[in-house]
Design a protein around this motif. Sequence first.
Motif: not given
Length: 568
Positions: A211-212, A215, A301
């Motif tokens: 997910r990072r 992002w 997020d």
Amino acid sequence: MMTILLQWSVEQLQPYVTQTREEILAVLEVPPRPGLGDVAFPCYALAREWRKPPDAIAEELAARFNEGASGVSAQAAGPYLNLSFDPQQWAPKLLAAALAHDYGHSAVGQGQRVIIDMSSPNIAKPFGVGHLRSTMIGNALANLYRISGYEVVTVNHIGDWGTQFGKLMEAYKRWGNEEVLKEAPIRESLRLYVKFHEETEEDDTLEAEARRWFWRLENGDAEALRLWQYFVSVSLEEFERVYARLGVKFDHTLGESFYNDKMEAVVSQLRELELLEESDGAQVVRLDDEGVPPCLILKSDGTTIYPTRDLATALYRKTEMNGDLLLYVVGGEQKLHFQQVFHVLKRMGVGWSHQCRHIPFGLMKIDGRKMSTRKGQVVYLDEVLDEAVRKAEEIIEEKNAALDNRREVAEAVGIGAIVFGDLKHNRMLEVDFSLDEAIKFEGETGPYVQYTAARGYKLLKTGMDKGLAVDEILQDGVYLYSAAAWECLKMVAAYPAAIEEALRVHEPSVLARHLLEVSKSFNRFYNQDRVITESSEETLAKLGIVAAAVQVLRSGLQLLGVKSPQQI
């Protein structure tokens, strides 16, 4: 489906009943067996008006009809009035219509633009057999819309955005090798993707790292963008090679990333309309009134998700691409997703949400197994195409070893077998693909239809070799009266209706099944009637049936995305 005969039947029946043309046409049927006539008219609707049982009405109508009709006879069969057309009088009329150069074409969609979302493979994942369904169902529908007068725009909505890229980047950084990736980019990408999902069972930090990475990608990180651009470029190159082999082209190839700068406007509009609500930190549109779960717009997020992009996509296709009808040829497992997207569009106040349609289809399995890229269970389409072509070439060598362009014909037959083998099924059914069954030259297969068309073409060439002007075919009913000839002509005459019905229900299998019936009726005619005779007049008349059948088979196969070799 015999549109022409049904229309003629309406004209024959109107003097004897009070129903309108539309009412008569709506109830007409095709009898289950040729011996029962050509068209059946059920008499139930006349019972109240005539104050008689339907059987008695059929008897009375038959007697009155046979006194005045010419070239058409009537017979009562219980509550049905069965009409039989005299082939010597009517066969030339059927043949004349079938030999028109634009046979099957219509202008029903004139002035309307339809945008078809089809194929849509995911970047950095192999083009497997499972992608065939969306690609070829979409391609067939595009052709059906075109022949019906619509302006068609095909769009390949590539999956080039999303958290899967975060997973791939994390996997590459942990276990990847640049040289190996350059050597076999798709297979290595799949290996890394599978390994990521295997390792997540032991390491629960991987999902957060993925997910990072995503992002970082959404926020323009240089390394993330570099990796993403590489995965996209090598995948598109691979996809284009497969599409060229399938004979499929797109007007636009637009990835999900194309809509990145268009999603903020969608989110803002949803906020202005006060449609967004918070749910566990995420932003959703509630659809309780529609009986549908909430549609997720922004994850907790703040990153976007599929519905957000598909809302932006629909708005773009309507406002910028000017689509009158927006079709999405996507698997049935996405039914809920599209219900949510279309309901949100309706909530946004657009007046065209009903013009968005999901065209679902069932899974394709290989030997009973569902394919999964997460588990590495992928059957590469290229490998299946290669095997089909190899098997086709072996069969062709047995049938016609002297064929000059054997490899080219084998490519057309092998790939055609796979495409037709899929499209002959109702699209909502699960397809358990069997190459051995699909490649057969007998039975309900693509090669059977292709071989039938080639057989007909050979007859036409034989006529030309004898000095007959096949382009000036005689439409003489004297030679078109046999049962086999008449049944073949009736099947050929039903071709426009098959196209119309296939388009109405968005079902290419309707056309595929009709081509099989045309092939069967033509082969019965070929085997029962001698086509090339000592009489030039008789030969030319019968070659008319051959020419009409060949035209329908070749045109129909083309609509399905299947080539039709002149020799096999």
